[in-house]
Design a protein around this motif. Structure first.
Motif, PDB file in Angstrom:
ATOM      1  N   GLU B 105      -0.471  -0.008  -3.921  1.00 30.24           N
ATOM      2  CA  GLU B 105      -1.752   0.411  -3.359  1.00 30.24           C
ATOM      3  C   GLU B 105      -1.621   0.819  -1.889  1.00 30.24           C
ATOM      4  OE1 GLU B 105      -4.783  -2.559  -3.374  1.00 30.24           O
ATOM      5  OE2 GLU B 105      -6.381  -1.107  -2.965  1.00 30.24           O
ATOM      6  N   LEU B 106      -0.565   0.326  -1.229  1.00 30.25           N
ATOM      7  CA  LEU B 106      -0.367   0.643   0.193  1.00 30.25           C
ATOM      8  C   LEU B 106      -0.328   2.158   0.411  1.00 30.25           C
ATOM      9  CD1 LEU B 106       0.063  -1.047   2.748  1.00 30.25           C
ATOM     10  CD2 LEU B 106       2.513  -0.697   2.478  1.00 30.25           C
ATOM     11  N   ALA B 107       0.213   2.876  -0.578  1.00 28.20           N
ATOM     12  CA  ALA B 107       0.308   4.339  -0.439  1.00 28.20           C
ATOM     13  C   ALA B 107      -1.061   4.995  -0.455  1.00 28.20           C
ATOM     14  CB  ALA B 107       1.162   4.902  -1.565  1.00 28.20           C
ATOM     15  N   GLU B 109      -3.748   3.433   0.823  1.00 27.94           N
ATOM     16  CA  GLU B 109      -4.530   2.841   1.914  1.00 27.94           C
ATOM     17  C   GLU B 109      -4.775   3.824   3.042  1.00 27.94           C
ATOM     18  OE1 GLU B 109      -3.332  -1.251   2.692  1.00 27.94           O
ATOM     19  OE2 GLU B 109      -3.505  -0.761   4.829  1.00 27.94           O
ATOM     20  N   ARG B 154       4.979   3.487  -6.192  1.00 28.03           N
ATOM     21  CA  ARG B 154       4.321   3.669  -4.899  1.00 28.03           C
ATOM     22  C   ARG B 154       4.419   5.115  -4.456  1.00 28.03           C
ATOM     23  NH1 ARG B 154       6.900   0.373  -0.123  1.00 28.03           N
ATOM     24  NH2 ARG B 154       8.484   1.990  -0.378  1.00 28.03           N
TER      25      ARG B 154
END
Lengths: 820, 225
Positions: B105-107, B109, B154
């Motif tokens: 999910e960081l990608a 954000e 990711r």
């Protein structure tokens, strides 16, 4: 924001050791800053319930006796409370005030020890006292009335309305005529009971209220609209200069236009820091407190930035990943600032709890109410905003490091270096930490050394095995018979070997008299301390007689002359008997103590009248030093008296039985007066230095915390140095470097920083120590040893804090490091 | 899609200057599968970094989707990277403090995908890479092959147009390496432009085009036979 919180929280939890170090360091510093803010809110700023405090003034007095250096008194003769308005001073209200009196108040079956404020009716308007029942102004105008606070009324009359009910104070029946509402700020009135000056309960008699040099309480005034505080001061000065207070003084007091005394009007808004009786000392104390708190905060912040920077370097890979995923510089900066704000927020919460826990103890140390308003919404908001600002600012440097992370290198597993600028900044911060710790440690050491020197001063009197007690109404003479009976009863108590009256405990400095003395009317005079004592005084205090013998004064010579009406001269005094010390004997020009015996010298009478006051010398004692270490020594004279004085000193083999004797006897003679905490003479001698002791104690605690914070900083820097130099260390090992050489690599990081800190910190520490010691006339020459000792302590702390990583470096395995 | 014109990259360290890339001219079309090979130190990773907007060239032009980004600052480059470029690294570069799902999910954000869509996208990427059952696990509990699949998930969750892979099989055994290569081929077949740095001739042969570098210059630029 939630994601940033999650990331920040996980950073916290992932390394509890690191978290504990930074948060506890910050929280200790925040607690100190919050307590200093409490001092400002509770002590420096005036009561918020007082309307327009900038226009409420306290009349202050400073004597100007030749040869003496008097400080401002935060009190003034009560006569100003009655005459200032008559003299046309620009005041719309004026009130005398006398507080600090605790009495037993009886209301039927209920009794309570309550603090009584004696005040004039205008006190209500000046200080904004709110009435919840009855009329407080009217109550203060009636001699038979009393006004209670709501809390004290509930305590005395739990069953119902207190208005109109009767109470008994010191044997006098008073009617409750009003109730005073609670003050909004702290939820309690500073006093429990308000009574007028004409009440029979008032300990100050009419003579003392009209005296021009007697200070027993305060005179407050509200400045009239359109005028300034200075105008009231000018009016007070003019009233004094043209009144009997200035006219009936020795000629030299007013020669060449010299003023006999000074008066000023200090607004409440400046009372704490600029006011008399310790305003300067309080300002210095506040400055020291604020300075100490600021230094601790600086140390904690430097520590935090150092440790977080090291941690940020270790997160280079994560930072590079975020950058590759599109994190903008602003997003990265915001993340680190948020993480710092989170740390500061947690530290602030812990700091608040720490402040709450420490407030009573430190408040007692400083004689302040530090726990009042600790959780008030306004102050909590201030704390929250401060923590947010602190966190935001401290996050900037780690954010800067994050922004400089080289993505490609970090993603390939290469360690990130913060560069020469970053390293230099870190070293500068560490050197600053060292310098601050050095200054605080050296300063604390100098204080402690000087305090020790002062404690060991020879006073020329016995100080052990003596317990003193202050008796009521000694100055007014109202209870002379009772006081003498009290002493007589004590003389039969077990453990009491001897007793003596004196105006004050020698060296305590709470009451003092001085007089001008001359050999005769043609000889030049000098100032000497004069203390009324009884003949047992010298035995009790172990003062031997060098010449002469003691004898009881006659009743005639012991009688206090009636106070002359204002504007008239007092009657000449009968010959009194005195004992002088060797310093006074020398100043009078006697070749030897024996030559002084039976000689009659001239004093200048009571402090109202300038005149000739014959004093017959009956004995000479060795030089005594009863002034505190800040004052120059004076010649001393002891005026023999059979009357009860303010202080009774008991001598015994041990203190315990003396305390018990007083505790048993006191209630029989003073049922309405609270027995205040008893002090030994040794404890009393320490009273003038309580301010210095408090500062020294706080400086010691601050030193310990600052050294601890510096140790954390050293620990982090050592960890970073070893990590950064890992390859260098193993390569050196491969080529034969021994453990000592490897340890020296780590030491090499700190030696220059210690040198810089020493060059910066030691001169500053020396200057502070000198400034501190200069306040005293008795100075410790050895106090400056505190500087090199502080330096050694700092070096030792640095060695200990870096030891672990030095050992790691010494034990580093070459193959592992080279593979990594 | 991507154009490099006379692009050079110099590394300076004190008085020492090293040429990592020397006047490179390169065109990469959308949907291409390009393998970049060469000996160590020839500039492969540097080229990948510049293509991925992680590093700025010292000289020359770099046209990314019609815009010359050579002189852009970090903020503009970060904005351009979001959602358009996915990265897969040899050492996976997962964040240990985050779970598998959170790493993926960081990608999203930093991108423009609405938060309400994140969960669905992450689930989709995990399902595609066969790692949904490890969603709550930390990377340190996964095998190398699983970690690389998380890294790929990711990289693709934001549906980037360009995927850059730097030795994606370098830390994997042959079986896992083959698995990763199969996934990358699938992604390319779906239209994702793929540029992969590799030391493996076998893996380089799977690409449609091979670029061989030497001393910062293009030695060979050939289509697959």
């Amino acid at each position: 924001m939630l994601r940033n919180f999650r990331v920040g929280w996980r950073q916290f939890v992932a390394d509890p050791g690191y978290t504990a170090v930074i948060v506890l360091g910050l929280s200790a510093a925040i607690a100190c800053c919050y307590l200093v803010a409490q001092v400002v809110f509770n002590e420096v700023l005036p009561d918020p319930d007082v309307p327009d405090p900038a226009h409420v003034v306290n009349i202050e007095f400073r004597g100007n006796i030749p040869g003496q250096q008097d400080d401002w008194f935060d009190q003034a003769p009560f006569v100003f409370g009655t005459m200032l308005r008559q003299a046309g001073a620009p005041v719309s209200a004026i009130a005398r005030s006398l507080d600090g009196q605790d009495f037993l108040v009886h209301a039927g079956a209920h009794s309570a020890r309550l603090g009584i404020e004696f005040a004039d009716p205008d006190f209500v308007d000046i200080f904004g006292l709110r009435t919840s029942a009855g009329d407080v102004r009217a109550a203060l105008a009636r001699p038979d009335a009393i006004a209670l606070t709501e809390a004290s009324a509930r305590g005395l009359f739990p069953d119902g309305d207190a208005i109109g009910r009767r109470v008994t104070v010191r044997g006098h029946v008073l009617t409750v005529a009003a109730l005073v509402a609670a003050r909004a700020q702290v939820g309690e009135s500073p006093h429990d009971v308000y009574v007028g000056f004409d009440s029979p309960v008032c300990p100050v008699d009419a003579d003392m209220r009209s005296a021009w040099y007697a200070m027993q309480g305060k005179v407050f005034a509200r400045v009239a609209r359109g005028f300034k505080a200075e105008d009231v001061g000018v009016a007070a000065q003019s009233l004094f200069d043209n009144g009997p207070g200035a006219k009936n003084v020795p000629a030299e007091w007013s020669a060449n236009g010299r003023k006999a005394a000074f008066l000023r009007a200090t607004p409440l808004t400046r009372q704490y820091l600029d006011g008399g009786r310790g305003g300067h000392a309080r300002a210095m104390q506040l400055l020291a407190l604020a300075g100490g708190a600021a230094l601790m905060l600086a140390l904690a912040v430097v520590n935090y930035v150092n440790l977080t920077s090291v941690r940020t370097l270790a997160r280079a890979r994560e930072i590079a990943v975020r950058k590759t995923l599109g994190a903008s510089p602003w997003r990265l900066t915001a993340q680190f600032m948020f993480e710092s704000a989170l740390a500061a927020g947690v530290a602030a919460a812990i700091g608040l709890l720490l402040a709450w826990w420490l407030a009573p103890t430190i408040g007692q140390l400083l004689s302040m109410h530090l726990d009042n308003g600790l959780f008030s919404p306004g102050r909590l908001l201030l704390l929250a905003v401060g923590a947010l600002a602190l966190g935001t600012c401290t996050g900037l440097y780690p954010a800067r490091i994050a922004l400089t992370v080289n993505c490609i290198g970090a993603l390939a597993g290469r360690s990130h270096d913060e560069g020469a600028v970053g390293r230099g900044l870190r070293r500068a911060m560490t050197a600053l930490q060292f310098a601050v710790a050095l200054v605080i440690a050296a300063g604390a050491g100098a204080m402690l050394w000087q305090n020790h020197h002062v404690d060991s001063l020879a006073h020329g009197i016995r100080t052990d095995g003596l317990l003193s007690v202050d008796v009521p109404d000694a100055y007014s003479g109202k209870s002379d018979a009772v006081n003498l009976a009290f002493r007589e009863a004590l003389s039969h108590e077990p453990g009491v070997e001897a007793m003596a009256w004196s105006m004050d405990v020698p060296g305590r400095g709470e009451s003092r008299l001085s007089t001008g003395v001359a050999r005769d009317s043609r000889s030049p005079g000098f100032n000497a301390s004069i203390v009324p004592v009884d003949t047992r005084y010298f035995d009790v205090y172990g003062i031997p007689l060098l010449a002469g013998t003691l004898r009881e004064p006659s009743a005639a010579s012991d009688a206090e002359p009636a106070m002359a009406p204002a504007g008239t001269e007092s009657a000449p005094r009968p010959e009194a008997l005195v004992v002088i010390d060797v310093a006074a004997s020398r100043s009078l020009g006697f070749a030897s103590p024996r030559d002084a015996i039976d000689q009659v010298i001239l004093g200048d009478g009571d402090f109202v009248k300038a005149g000739h006051d014959p004093l017959r010398i009956v004995a000479v004692v060795p030089e005594v030093r009863l002034e505190d270490a800040r004052e120059a020594p004076m010649p001393h004279m002891f005026r023999l008296s059979r009357r009860a004085q303010a202080t009774l000193t008991l001598k015994g083999a041990s203190i315990g039985p003396l305390r018990a004797a007083i505790a048993r006897t006191w209630p029989r003679f003073f049922p309405d007066d609270e027995l205040e905490e008893l002090q030994t003479v040794e404890e009393s001698l320490a009273v003038p230095y309580r301010h210095e002791r408090r500062l020294a104690q706080m400086a010691t605690v601050t030193t310990a915390i600052s050294l601890l914070l510096s140790a954390f900083g050293v620990y982090a820097l050592a960890a970073y140095t070893v990590r950064r130099s890992a390859r260098e260390i193993v390569v050196r090992k491969l080529y034969g470097a021994g453990r000592a050489r490897i340890a020296a690599l780590v030491a090499r990081e700190f030696a220059p920083l210690l040198a810089v800190a020493t060059v910066v910190g030691l001169p500053l520490a020396g200057w502070l120590a000198h400034a501190w010691i200069e306040n005293f006339t008795e100075r410790s020459a050895a106090a400056f040893w505190a500087l090199p000792i502080a330096f050694v302590a700092l070096v030792a702390m640095t060695a200990l804090a870096s030891a672990r990583h030095a050992v790691i470096a010494m034990n580093m395995r070459p193959t592992q490091a080279l593979r990594d | 899609m991507l154009k490099l014109r006379q692009l050079s990259k110099l590394h300076r360290s004190g008085d020492i200057e090293t040429t990592a890339l020397d006047r490179i001219d390169l065109d990469i079309e959308a949907g291409e599968y390009l393998a970049v090979t060469g000996p160590s130190g020839c500039g492969k990773s540097t080229l990948l970094g510049i293509l991925g907007l992680l590093d700025a060239p010292t000289a020359g032009e770099y046209w990314f989707d019609g815009a010359n980004v050579a002189g852009w600052n970090e903020a503009r480059l970060a904005h351009l990277r979001r959602g358009r470029i996915g990265f897969v690294f040899q050492s996976f570069n997962l964040i240990d403090d985050l779970s598998v799902a959170e790493n993926i999910e960081l990608a999203l954000e930093y991108g423009d995908v609405p938060a309400r869509e994140h969960r669905a996208r992450v689930d989709e990427a995990m399902a595609r890479l066969g790692i949904a059952h490890r969603a709550t696990h930390r990377p340190s509990r996964l095998s190398g092959g699983q970690q690389q699949r998380v890294a790929i998930a990711r990289a693709i969750v934001s549906r980037p147009a360009l995927l850059l892979a730097d030795e994606p099989t370098g830390n994997l055994d042959s079986a896992h390496g083959d698995e990763v290569m199969r996934i990358l081929r699938e992604l390319n077949a779906e239209g994702t432009t793929l540029v992969m740095v590799t030391h493996s001739p076998a893996h380089a042969a799977q690409a449609a085009r091979t670029l061989r570098l030497l001393d910062g210059r293009v030695l060979v630029d050939a289509l697959a036979a």
